[in-house]
Design an enzyme around this catalytic site. Structure first.
Site, PDB file in Angstrom:
ATOM      1  CG  ASP A   1      -4.757  -9.580 -63.481  1.00 28.13           C
ATOM      2  OD1 ASP A   1      -6.026 -10.203 -63.850  1.00 28.13           O
ATOM      3  OD2 ASP A   1      -4.787 -10.694 -65.040  1.00 28.13           O
TER       4      ASP A   1
ATOM      5  CG  ASN B   1      -9.679  -9.011 -64.570  1.00 25.62           C
ATOM      6  OD1 ASN B   1      -8.739  -9.001 -64.502  1.00 25.62           O
ATOM      7  ND2 ASN B   1     -10.674  -7.827 -65.260  1.00 25.62           N
TER       8      ASN B   1
ATOM      9  CG  ASP C   1      -7.664  -7.156 -67.028  1.00 24.38           C
ATOM     10  OD1 ASP C   1      -5.968  -7.380 -66.250  1.00 24.38           O
ATOM     11  OD2 ASP C   1      -7.483  -6.016 -66.709  1.00 24.38           O
TER      12      ASP C   1
ATOM     13  CG  ASP D   1      -7.742  -7.229 -61.301  1.00 19.84           C
ATOM     14  OD1 ASP D   1      -7.637  -7.673 -59.429  1.00 19.84           O
ATOM     15  OD2 ASP D   1      -8.294  -7.833 -61.845  1.00 19.84           O
TER      16      ASP D   1
ATOM     17  CG  ASP E   1       0.186   7.655 -54.490  1.00 20.60           C
ATOM     18  OD1 ASP E   1       0.435   9.003 -54.653  1.00 20.60           O
ATOM     19  OD2 ASP E   1       1.191   6.767 -54.116  1.00 20.60           O
TER      20      ASP E   1
ATOM     21  CD  GLU F   1       7.415  11.688 -54.076  1.00 18.82           C
ATOM     22  OE1 GLU F   1       8.197  10.642 -54.509  1.00 18.82           O
ATOM     23  OE2 GLU F   1       7.021  11.979 -54.336  1.00 18.82           O
TER      24      GLU F   1
ATOM     25  CG  HIS G   1       5.641   4.103 -56.833  1.00 17.87           C
ATOM     26  ND1 HIS G   1       6.280   4.233 -55.331  1.00 17.87           N
ATOM     27  CD2 HIS G   1       6.023   4.510 -58.582  1.00 17.87           C
ATOM     28  CE1 HIS G   1       5.854   5.646 -55.837  1.00 17.87           C
ATOM     29  NE2 HIS G   1       5.506   6.060 -56.654  1.00 17.87           N
TER      30      HIS G   1
HETATM   31  O1  ISL Z   1      11.318   8.055 -59.351  1.00 21.01           O
HETATM   32  C1  ISL Z   1      12.024   9.357 -58.926  1.00 21.01           C
HETATM   33  C2  ISL Z   1      13.419   9.077 -59.784  1.00 21.01           C
HETATM   34  O2  ISL Z   1      13.781   8.096 -60.441  1.00 21.01           O
HETATM   35  C3  ISL Z   1      12.209  10.537 -58.608  1.00 21.01           C
HETATM   36  O3  ISL Z   1      12.283  11.443 -59.848  1.00 21.01           O
HETATM   37  C4  ISL Z   1      10.583  10.884 -59.137  1.00 21.01           C
HETATM   38  O4  ISL Z   1      10.293  11.174 -60.434  1.00 21.01           O
HETATM   39  C5  ISL Z   1       9.734  11.642 -58.177  1.00 21.01           C
HETATM   40  O5  ISL Z   1      10.641  11.393 -56.655  1.00 21.01           O
HETATM   41  C6  ISL Z   1       8.330  11.990 -57.645  1.00 21.01           C
HETATM   42  O6  ISL Z   1       7.956  10.945 -57.962  1.00 21.01           O
HETATM   43  C7  ISL Z   1       6.020  10.738 -57.943  1.00 21.01           C
HETATM   44  O7  ISL Z   1       5.579  11.666 -58.813  1.00 21.01           O
HETATM   45  C8  ISL Z   1       5.858  11.069 -59.906  1.00 21.01           C
HETATM   46  C9  ISL Z   1       5.429   9.225 -60.449  1.00 21.01           C
HETATM   47  O8  ISL Z   1       6.135   9.366 -61.184  1.00 21.01           O
HETATM   48  C10 ISL Z   1       6.195   8.922 -59.140  1.00 21.01           C
HETATM   49  O9  ISL Z   1       6.106   7.383 -58.864  1.00 21.01           O
HETATM   50  C11 ISL Z   1       5.488   9.382 -57.770  1.00 21.01           C
HETATM   51  O10 ISL Z   1       6.329   8.434 -57.019  1.00 21.01           O
HETATM   52  C12 ISL Z   1       4.841  12.041 -60.746  1.00 21.01           C
HETATM   53  O11 ISL Z   1       3.539  12.104 -60.403  1.00 21.01           O
END
Ligand code: ISL
Length: 534
Positions: A20, A22, A24, A28, A97, A250, A319
């Site tokens: 971060d 700034n 907040d 960022d 992404d 993904e 994440h």
């Molecule tokens: O995180 C998951 C299981 O806990 C997965 O089911 C996940 O939701 C799935 O892999 C899809 O993920 C992606 O699309 C989602 C988003 O929330 C995730 O952060 C992203 O990586 C919807 O856009």
């Protein structure tokens, strides 16, 4: 010379939680820019940014309300241009992404679609209900039904994720055109590719009722359908092929056979995919149903995918996943180093998630009040229905919540881990006093310095970058693999336990997590070694 994305490792940044600038409390883009020298020092070559587009933030940016602008909490378009330019100047490429299965319900397209304004009427999947009930029995990834009723339009819309994430309608050619313009917008601005969110769900074959048992009702009608392959081929033909870029998709519930199809260069769809099978090493298909972690299960799945695909993305964290050191290790720096060793020596493009290079662990939250993630919150009623009380629900969250990966990056032992001078949007893990970049920088034995050593070795080793993979042996708590290129071999052995192990292994390691110079059939607790043979 191999393609650049086969030579380099990718580092994933979750911008909200990186740095971060700034005060907040929210990471960022200027914060990321300030950390470019650190990122460069890791030896990675590509940065993947989780979404920084305009978004109301119901799903932390995976709900986009404008694909061609930056959310003010992260900065401006010119900050983004500066990031691309400064990263490129350091030899780092930026990958964005691409979230195109759905938009936010705040997106102009949706706002116009719900009012039936041309040409947006059919941008989403709208249907009349079954009397008062939704059009079919499909369920959402985030718990509950996959349909929401919109009062303005007087119809239901499909949302495979949160209610604020309506699915786009790819039967409408105008949607395809609009999405292609988005890709072109960013590639022309200098990004080097996309991580394509839930990309194998784009095409819905039909809206019939799904088989009513199982976790994701309806998924047989939308996972990896032929229409999706056609769309991916079209994106490649019309847009991606005009740039020097790559895509990693993904792909939820993907099989090795499907993954091969999706990444077959002859078909021109994706370059790599994220598969999920190895993420089940400590759960039963869905992470909310935990089971005891067994290293063998992880090894088996990783090895299977190494054998089945000529090339693919390799990852243990992102994440959405709890921290690897907490689920596959024992939270110790030693286990973090061992785990990273396997990650960086498998064949494929390694993806490392921010903080993984420090051995960051799962969160230390004490109650549901600390949890921010929409998926975790939406799951609570479902877990209650399964008969779990509050205490047990929170136990599941501690193991499985996506917030485990989303606590702020730990830069220093100081207040808020050096992430912000303000109040962070999500709590910083208390263990930042020992696990942080500044402290680890000064310790030659830290996870961070092991990561750098390994990356430097990998970057200089054609065997690790290009060599074939072979499993030599996998046992209850250790694994031994070989990478080979021509006559050169690198043997990697990892003790996946907190006890010493005996294994057939003699030689002089070029690298050892424990500094071992000569081996005699024994590895120390969590020791990992690399042996070269020419
Ligand atoms: O995180 C998951 C299981 O806990 C997965 O089911 C996940 O939701 C799935 O892999 C899809 O993920 C992606 O699309 C989602 C988003 O929330 C995730 O952060 C992203 O990586 C919807 O856009």
């Amino acid at each position: 010379m191999e393609k650049w994305w086969k030579e380099q490792a990718v580092y994933q940044i979750y911008p909200m939680s990186y740095c971060d600038s700034n005060g907040d409390g929210m990471g960022d883009i200027p914060g990321i820019i300030s950390k470019l020298p650190y990122i460069k020092s890791l030896g990675v070559g590509i940065l993947w940014l989780s979404p920084v587009y305009r978004s109301p933030g119901e799903d932390n940016g995976y709900d986009i309300s404008d694909y061609c602008d930056i959310d003010p909490k992260f900065g401006t378009l010119s900050d983004m241009d500066e990031l691309i330019q400064k990263a490129n100047a350091l030899g780092l490429r930026i990958v964005m992404d691409l979230v195109i299965n759905h938009t936010s319900d705040q997106h102009e397209w949706f706002q116009k679609s719900r009012r039936r304004e041309a040409p947006y009427e059919d941008f989403y999947i709208w249907r009349d209900g079954n009397g008062k009930r939704p059009p079919n029995n499909w369920t959402s990834f985030f718990g509950g039904g996959a349909w929401a009723f919109d009062e303005v339009r007087g119809q239901w819309y499909l949302h495979l994720f949160a209610k604020g994430q309506p699915d786009l309608n790819y039967r409408n050619p105008a949607v395809i055109d609009a999405v292609e313009r988005v890709m072109d917008f960013w590639l022309a601005r200098g990004v080097s590719g996309f991580r394509c969110d839930v990309i194998n769900l784009l095409w819905k074959d039909s809206l019939k009722n799904g088989f009513p048992k199982g976790a994701l009702v309806g998924s047989e009608y939308y996972i990896g359908r032929p229409g999706c392959h056609e769309l991916l081929q079209r994106f490649r033909r019309e847009v991606l092929s005009k740039y020097d870029c790559f895509t990693v998709g993904e792909t939820v519930l993907v099989s090795p056979r499907k993954a091969r199809e999706l990444t077959d260069p002859g078909r021109g769809e994706l370059d790599m995919v994220f598969s999920f099978e190895h993420m089940n090493a400590d759960c039963w298909l869905v992470k909310w149903l935990p089971r005891k972690f067994k290293p063998q299960r992880l090894f088996r799945s990783l090895v299977k995918w190494q054998k089945k695909l000529p090339w693919n993305a390799v990852y243990l964290e992102n994440h959405d996943q709890p921290r690897s050191v907490s689920r596959f290790g024992d939270d110790s720096p030693a286990s973090a180093k061992a785990i990273l060793t396997l990650l960086l020596t498998l064949r494929g493009t390694p993806f490392v998630y921010q903080g993984e290079e420090l051995g960051m662990t799962n969160f230390d939250f004490t109650s549901m009040d600390d949890i921010q993630d929409v998926e975790s919150k939406n799951m609570v009623p479902t877990l209650k229905k399964l008969g779990l009380n509050d205490r047990r629900i929170f136990e599941r969250m501690r193991k499985a919540s996506r917030d485990n990966a989303r606590t702020p990056m730990q830069w220093t032992p100081g207040p808020e881990g050096g992430f912000t001078t303000g109040t962070p949007w999500i709590k910083v893990n208390g263990n930042h006093v020992t696990i942080n970049a500044e402290t680890e920088e000064q310790d030659p034995d830290s996870v961070l310095n092991w990561f750098r050593t390994l990356m430097a070795y990998r970057n200089g080793s054609d065997v690790l970058k290009q060599g074939r993979f072979r499993l030599i042996s996998r046992e209850k708590d250790w694994i031994k693999i070989e990478r080979r290129l021509g006559d050169e071999r690198v043997i990697v052995a990892v003790n996946w336990s907190s006890k010493p192990v005996k294994l057939p292994l003699v030689g002089y390691p070029v690298l050892s997590t424990h500094g071992t110079k000569q081996l005699d059939c024994q590895l120390q607790p969590w020791e990992a070694v690399l042996i070269e043979e020419k």
